[in-house]
Design a protein around this motif. Sequence first.
Motif, PDB file in Angstrom:
ATOM      1  N   LEU A  12       2.189 -11.912  12.270  1.00 37.82           N
ATOM      2  CA  LEU A  12       1.264 -11.945  11.132  1.00 37.82           C
ATOM      3  C   LEU A  12       0.995 -10.519  10.678  1.00 37.82           C
ATOM      4  O   LEU A  12       0.569  -9.674  11.468  1.00 37.82           O
ATOM      5  CB  LEU A  12      -0.050 -12.630  11.519  1.00 37.82           C
ATOM      6  CG  LEU A  12      -1.142 -12.670  10.432  1.00 37.82           C
ATOM      7  CD1 LEU A  12      -0.645 -13.438   9.204  1.00 37.82           C
ATOM      8  CD2 LEU A  12      -2.421 -13.291  10.985  1.00 37.82           C
ATOM      9  N   ASN A  13       1.269 -10.234   9.407  1.00 32.86           N
ATOM     10  CA  ASN A  13       0.967  -8.953   8.785  1.00 32.86           C
ATOM     11  C   ASN A  13      -0.004  -9.179   7.633  1.00 32.86           C
ATOM     12  O   ASN A  13      -0.022 -10.255   7.027  1.00 32.86           O
ATOM     13  CB  ASN A  13       2.236  -8.281   8.246  1.00 32.86           C
ATOM     14  CG  ASN A  13       3.283  -8.083   9.320  1.00 32.86           C
ATOM     15  OD1 ASN A  13       2.951  -7.809  10.470  1.00 32.86           O
ATOM     16  ND2 ASN A  13       4.548  -8.207   8.953  1.00 32.86           N
ATOM     17  N   ALA A  14      -0.797  -8.162   7.299  1.00 31.81           N
ATOM     18  CA  ALA A  14      -1.773  -8.323   6.216  1.00 31.81           C
ATOM     19  C   ALA A  14      -2.123  -6.970   5.619  1.00 31.81           C
ATOM     20  O   ALA A  14      -1.943  -5.920   6.243  1.00 31.81           O
ATOM     21  CB  ALA A  14      -3.040  -9.006   6.735  1.00 31.81           C
ATOM     22  N   TYR A  15      -2.627  -7.002   4.378  1.00 29.47           N
ATOM     23  CA  TYR A  15      -3.165  -5.789   3.783  1.00 29.47           C
ATOM     24  C   TYR A  15      -4.280  -6.121   2.797  1.00 29.47           C
ATOM     25  O   TYR A  15      -4.379  -7.242   2.280  1.00 29.47           O
ATOM     26  CB  TYR A  15      -2.073  -4.933   3.129  1.00 29.47           C
ATOM     27  CG  TYR A  15      -1.567  -5.391   1.778  1.00 29.47           C
ATOM     28  CD1 TYR A  15      -2.368  -5.364   0.634  1.00 29.47           C
ATOM     29  CD2 TYR A  15      -0.238  -5.783   1.604  1.00 29.47           C
ATOM     30  CE1 TYR A  15      -1.890  -5.746  -0.605  1.00 29.47           C
ATOM     31  CE2 TYR A  15       0.260  -6.147   0.377  1.00 29.47           C
ATOM     32  CZ  TYR A  15      -0.573  -6.130  -0.737  1.00 29.47           C
ATOM     33  OH  TYR A  15      -0.097  -6.505  -1.961  1.00 29.47           O
ATOM     34  N   ALA A  16      -5.118  -5.112   2.514  1.00 32.91           N
ATOM     35  CA  ALA A  16      -6.156  -5.181   1.491  1.00 32.91           C
ATOM     36  C   ALA A  16      -6.025  -3.930   0.635  1.00 32.91           C
ATOM     37  O   ALA A  16      -5.970  -2.815   1.148  1.00 32.91           O
ATOM     38  CB  ALA A  16      -7.537  -5.244   2.128  1.00 32.91           C
ATOM     39  N   LYS A  17      -5.979  -4.111  -0.679  1.00 33.91           N
ATOM     40  CA  LYS A  17      -5.796  -2.994  -1.605  1.00 33.91           C
ATOM     41  C   LYS A  17      -6.925  -3.019  -2.629  1.00 33.91           C
ATOM     42  O   LYS A  17      -7.244  -4.070  -3.192  1.00 33.91           O
ATOM     43  CB  LYS A  17      -4.442  -3.104  -2.302  1.00 33.91           C
ATOM     44  CG  LYS A  17      -4.124  -1.951  -3.263  1.00 33.91           C
ATOM     45  CD  LYS A  17      -2.797  -2.183  -3.971  1.00 33.91           C
ATOM     46  CE  LYS A  17      -1.636  -2.215  -2.990  1.00 33.91           C
ATOM     47  NZ  LYS A  17      -0.331  -2.359  -3.699  1.00 33.91           N
ATOM     48  N   HIS A  34      -8.458   7.197 -10.643  1.00 27.44           N
ATOM     49  CA  HIS A  34      -7.183   7.736 -10.187  1.00 27.44           C
ATOM     50  C   HIS A  34      -6.794   7.297  -8.781  1.00 27.44           C
ATOM     51  O   HIS A  34      -5.601   7.276  -8.458  1.00 27.44           O
ATOM     52  CB  HIS A  34      -7.212   9.266 -10.230  1.00 27.44           C
ATOM     53  CG  HIS A  34      -7.389   9.829 -11.605  1.00 27.44           C
ATOM     54  ND1 HIS A  34      -6.433   9.722 -12.585  1.00 27.44           N
ATOM     55  CD2 HIS A  34      -8.436  10.513 -12.168  1.00 27.44           C
ATOM     56  CE1 HIS A  34      -6.854  10.308 -13.687  1.00 27.44           C
ATOM     57  NE2 HIS A  34      -8.062  10.800 -13.469  1.00 27.44           N
ATOM     58  N   TRP A  35      -7.747   6.997  -7.934  1.00 25.13           N
ATOM     59  CA  TRP A  35      -7.455   6.740  -6.525  1.00 25.13           C
ATOM     60  C   TRP A  35      -7.481   5.247  -6.202  1.00 25.13           C
ATOM     61  O   TRP A  35      -8.323   4.500  -6.698  1.00 25.13           O
ATOM     62  CB  TRP A  35      -8.449   7.466  -5.621  1.00 25.13           C
ATOM     63  CG  TRP A  35      -8.240   8.947  -5.558  1.00 25.13           C
ATOM     64  CD1 TRP A  35      -8.922   9.898  -6.251  1.00 25.13           C
ATOM     65  CD2 TRP A  35      -7.276   9.639  -4.760  1.00 25.13           C
ATOM     66  NE1 TRP A  35      -8.455  11.144  -5.941  1.00 25.13           N
ATOM     67  CE2 TRP A  35      -7.433  11.033  -5.017  1.00 25.13           C
ATOM     68  CE3 TRP A  35      -6.298   9.247  -3.844  1.00 25.13           C
ATOM     69  CZ2 TRP A  35      -6.652  11.995  -4.401  1.00 25.13           C
ATOM     70  CZ3 TRP A  35      -5.522  10.214  -3.234  1.00 25.13           C
ATOM     71  CH2 TRP A  35      -5.702  11.561  -3.511  1.00 25.13           C
ATOM     72  N   ALA A  36      -6.533   4.830  -5.351  1.00 21.11           N
ATOM     73  CA  ALA A  36      -6.509   3.468  -4.813  1.00 21.11           C
ATOM     74  C   ALA A  36      -6.294   3.559  -3.311  1.00 21.11           C
ATOM     75  O   ALA A  36      -5.602   4.454  -2.814  1.00 21.11           O
ATOM     76  CB  ALA A  36      -5.400   2.645  -5.458  1.00 21.11           C
ATOM     77  N   GLY A  37      -6.880   2.620  -2.577  1.00 20.55           N
ATOM     78  CA  GLY A  37      -6.753   2.595  -1.129  1.00 20.55           C
ATOM     79  C   GLY A  37      -6.117   1.307  -0.650  1.00 20.55           C
ATOM     80  O   GLY A  37      -6.277   0.253  -1.285  1.00 20.55           O
ATOM     81  N   THR A  38      -5.395   1.384   0.458  1.00 21.50           N
ATOM     82  CA  THR A  38      -4.773   0.203   1.057  1.00 21.50           C
ATOM     83  C   THR A  38      -4.945   0.251   2.564  1.00 21.50           C
ATOM     84  O   THR A  38      -4.702   1.291   3.190  1.00 21.50           O
ATOM     85  CB  THR A  38      -3.274   0.135   0.726  1.00 21.50           C
ATOM     86  OG1 THR A  38      -3.084   0.226  -0.685  1.00 21.50           O
ATOM     87  CG2 THR A  38      -2.682  -1.188   1.218  1.00 21.50           C
ATOM     88  N   PHE A  39      -5.361  -0.871   3.123  1.00 24.05           N
ATOM     89  CA  PHE A  39      -5.512  -1.017   4.575  1.00 24.05           C
ATOM     90  C   PHE A  39      -4.482  -2.041   5.028  1.00 24.05           C
ATOM     91  O   PHE A  39      -4.489  -3.192   4.570  1.00 24.05           O
ATOM     92  CB  PHE A  39      -6.925  -1.486   4.917  1.00 24.05           C
ATOM     93  CG  PHE A  39      -7.154  -1.713   6.388  1.00 24.05           C
ATOM     94  CD1 PHE A  39      -7.324  -0.644   7.250  1.00 24.05           C
ATOM     95  CD2 PHE A  39      -7.206  -3.002   6.905  1.00 24.05           C
ATOM     96  CE1 PHE A  39      -7.541  -0.855   8.608  1.00 24.05           C
ATOM     97  CE2 PHE A  39      -7.420  -3.230   8.244  1.00 24.05           C
ATOM     98  CZ  PHE A  39      -7.588  -2.145   9.101  1.00 24.05           C
TER      99      PHE A  39
END
Length: 610
Positions: free
Chosen positions: A560-565, A571-576
């Motif tokens: 199981l893989n996952a992300y939150a964006k 200008h800035w975006a984050g991804t976990f």
Amino acid sequence: MIELMGLAVAANDVEVVEIYAGKNLLQEEIFANRTVESLPPSAYSSPNTNIADYLERFPGLNKTGQGGLFQSYSVRGLSAWRIRTTVDGIPIITDRRAGNSASFLPPSLVALIEVNRSSGSLLHGSGALGGVLNLSTRKPEEFTFSITQQAPTNATSMTIGHGSMSNSFAASFRQSDNAKTASGLPLNSEYKQFAASLYHQGNLFDHYDYNISWLPSLGSDIGKSSLQYPETQLAIYPEDNHSLMQATLYSDSWLIKAFHHYQNWDSLVKRIGKRENLTAYQSHTYGMNLYSSTHASSSSWRFGVDWISRGGIKIADSETSLEHIKTDQVLIDGNTHNVAPYASAAIKLADLKINLGARYDYFKAQNAGLSRTDNHLSYQGAIERQAKNHTFKASYSTAFRFPSITELYFNGVTPRGNTFGNESLEPETSKTLEFNYLYSHSVISGRLNVYKSELRNFIERTKLSNGDRTYNNLDNVSLSGFEVAVDFTPMPEHAFTWSLAKQSGQQSNGEFIQGITPLKTNLSHRTYWREIELSSELSHRFKKHRVSPAEQEISSSTTLNAYAKWKINKHWAGTFKITNLLDSEFKTTADEDAPFVEERQIAIQLDWQN
């Protein structure tokens, strides 16, 4: 070989002659290949490090062999030199026994991955017997910056890019320490790598367009992950350097492309308590593609000539014993040449489309006074019918692969052990019958592929009683299987994709061949919650108990893989991102030396864009 015609952009199902920065030389619907699939790396949830990680998201594509950054991959059970891998249309042909890895290219520099599972020898020549993979590099038109930090491997990745419609530049640096499994077993997976991509396009005399690109890549201390590490063997690539260049000149009806790929890399194998072998590899791959097309009211023709040569193929080994006695020897000093004219036609009859084509290949290999020549005629035919949301396609094709110079002449040490070539190897040939069904709708769409292949003179690496390895032809091998995928979008903020793939491969005597992946299914979900994009990927691989002599049984596994964006500001975006969220422990493949997968990995990524 030629990537100029063979791949399609999934968004509009138009087979294209690839001209970079999104511009297409030809957009001819009559040549469209709707069975080709493509996805950008940004569509995946995990902080993947190698190309094989991304390819596993396509049903029917899987990892094979051992692990590490240079993890190899298979298409429908076929791998190594049977898969034609290209970067921006430049063929990647290496001397690794595991096959032609493109992991010298960081995923952050990849804009699109295109997959053609069918045998592609008509348009791509020897080496496309199992399919074609094309990686298109990023060509940013504005300033971009990205940085990723991953734990517990302490992996870091930084990418910067800038450009315009005519010029672009992108560069990436990444590194990682060795990883561990969920139970704490060490994995030899460290690496350091720098790569860049430079691109320019323009116009000549208001009639002709051109583009030029260069992609250098420098790698060091790249671990070869294996079950033998660290007790009995340590294998690393101290250096892995590449340079890819191409220049293309084209009009509305013809194209000339020249390319060059230089590679220089070393393989260091330390057998604990025995000896140490440093093997140095280098070669130049260069060639040219000539292509033209002509059209009538209900039919189109295309003609071309491919030329691919490899010169300066040098493989040298330096062995040091426990007594520090050093022995040097040249294993290969050779070259190969391949010239191939081809022609194909597409005919439109009401709602039917018929494709026919043929290709003739001449091949020559030389090494230290030895010489080998071969030739082959391949052909294909397909009939396709479209009816509103439905597409039906049936195709029959022949394909082939000339033995590589390594399979013919290499006699030396690899991370696997002593390996000896076989000058008597015959070319592999195949006959494939395939059926494809595609359904397209705004809410639900899907595809079904069913195939059956018969291969002759199948080249397989076999293990001798003393532990050494060599290559032999298998008289008859039968491959069959299917892939099914469904995309379901019940509402704009929710999207589901489910896939299932099954493959089988046996010799005429009933023995199984290497590289066949057991039944595997994937389910992914993407949604939005308060302007946060959430994605998850669940993959289940069933148990494999039917194995070849060089494989081991593997149990079923679930990943199981996952992300939150999310958008931080203008200008800035984050991804976990989380990989192996369940912290599962299982073998990467059924290979006898395959290691276990890495433990749970967590990554934070920051992206800046105008």
